[in-house]
Scaffold this motif. Sequence first.
Motif, PDB file in Angstrom:
ATOM      1  N   ARG A  61      -2.208   3.255   0.637  1.00  0.00           N
ATOM      2  CA  ARG A  61      -3.015   2.049   0.789  1.00  0.00           C
ATOM      3  C   ARG A  61      -3.469   1.866   2.233  1.00  0.00           C
ATOM      4  O   ARG A  61      -2.769   2.219   3.177  1.00  0.00           O
ATOM      5  CB  ARG A  61      -2.238   0.826   0.312  1.00  0.00           C
ATOM      6  N   ALA A 112      -8.791   3.359  -8.528  1.00  0.00           N
ATOM      7  CA  ALA A 112      -7.854   2.263  -8.307  1.00  0.00           C
ATOM      8  C   ALA A 112      -7.705   1.395  -9.541  1.00  0.00           C
ATOM      9  O   ALA A 112      -8.691   0.981 -10.124  1.00  0.00           O
ATOM     10  CB  ALA A 112      -8.351   1.381  -7.159  1.00  0.00           C
ATOM     11  N   ASP A 165      -7.505  -2.008 -11.007  1.00  0.00           N
ATOM     12  CA  ASP A 165      -7.922  -3.302 -10.489  1.00  0.00           C
ATOM     13  C   ASP A 165      -7.561  -4.362 -11.524  1.00  0.00           C
ATOM     14  O   ASP A 165      -8.068  -4.338 -12.640  1.00  0.00           O
ATOM     15  CB  ASP A 165      -9.436  -3.293 -10.224  1.00  0.00           C
ATOM     16  N   ARG A 184      -8.962   1.485  -2.496  1.00  0.00           N
ATOM     17  CA  ARG A 184      -7.873   0.792  -1.809  1.00  0.00           C
ATOM     18  C   ARG A 184      -7.176   1.669  -0.773  1.00  0.00           C
ATOM     19  O   ARG A 184      -6.079   1.361  -0.336  1.00  0.00           O
ATOM     20  CB  ARG A 184      -6.866   0.279  -2.821  1.00  0.00           C
TER      21      ARG A 184
END
Length: 350
Positions: A175, A193, A195, A148
């Motif tokens: 980000r 990341a 998720d 990300r």
Amino acid sequence: MADRLRRTTTGAPGSPTGSTVSAGRPGTRELTAPPGLLGPYVRALVPKRGGGPAPERRLVLREAATDPRKLERYAEVCGFTRRDRLPATYPHLVAFPLAVSLMARRDFPLPMLGLVHIANRIEQLRPVGAGERLTHHVWTRQPRPHPRGTSFEVVAEADDGTATVWRSVSTYLSRSRRPPAPEPHTAAPGAEAPDTRDPDAGYPDAVAATDTTADTTVAALVDEHWDVGASAGRSYASVSGDRNPIHLHALAARAFGFPRAVAHGMWTKARCLAALETLLPDAHRVEVVFRAPVLLPAHVRFHASVRTAGPDADGTGTGTGTGTGTGWDFRLHGTGSGREHLRGIVTPLG
């Protein structure tokens, strides 16, 4: 004698006021007082070109004392009851201005504003009395590609002059709409990341392997519901100095892609540890991954369970590792949506 020589510097761009350069370690700057945050936050408003490696730089704050009033306020905001010892999360407040000073420098490759705290690991190697003076060392590790955007770690250690008594590794995410291509080797546990489509994506190995419904969990330890007010971010910012705009107001948070203000990750971790305060051993490791932001205001549920087997926090899966093979799993999730905000593990260090 030469390795202890220090010289005062006055003109290094972006250097904290009242700092000295250590002749014993290149890139190390010793501070005579905690750095102020206003200057770094002002510098953080200026866009950076970005890219490239992070400079090899370390800040050291010698023999920092704890302000009793600040400790009192921190305990109130986070829910701790003891005042004679520092909570395991408290030294993070002392290290934070040093980390900000490093991240706000023009040669640090990522913008500071809008960073998201995605993981943290703390080791308290012994109880730290409220009256002790500690020397803090803070440095950053190199940025790495992340699904990300780009992530990096801030490492902090505190010693009493003879031995390290506390250490922390915080993972932050910058980000990006177009994240860099992943490198051949994946990041260390805790740097990937989180998720929400996969409950275990991006978790440290030990945390990912932990499941409160698995055989390693034998009993519920704590089960509480908390109302987190809209001002929680501002309250924690006032005591911690972390005034990242995503925590302060919904309008500022929207500029960084959040629909409402977001609670600080370290507040959520501290609040969870406060709920376990009477049970924590003198020496322990606490690892957390921040799964999803706590949008303010919020109603959340905290659940902790005892672990009697399974992988240690070092991910060995042996049940021995560097701890005792026992510990606690804990989670924080929304009571309405069920969305998991935080998952962690406490491991005693023997």
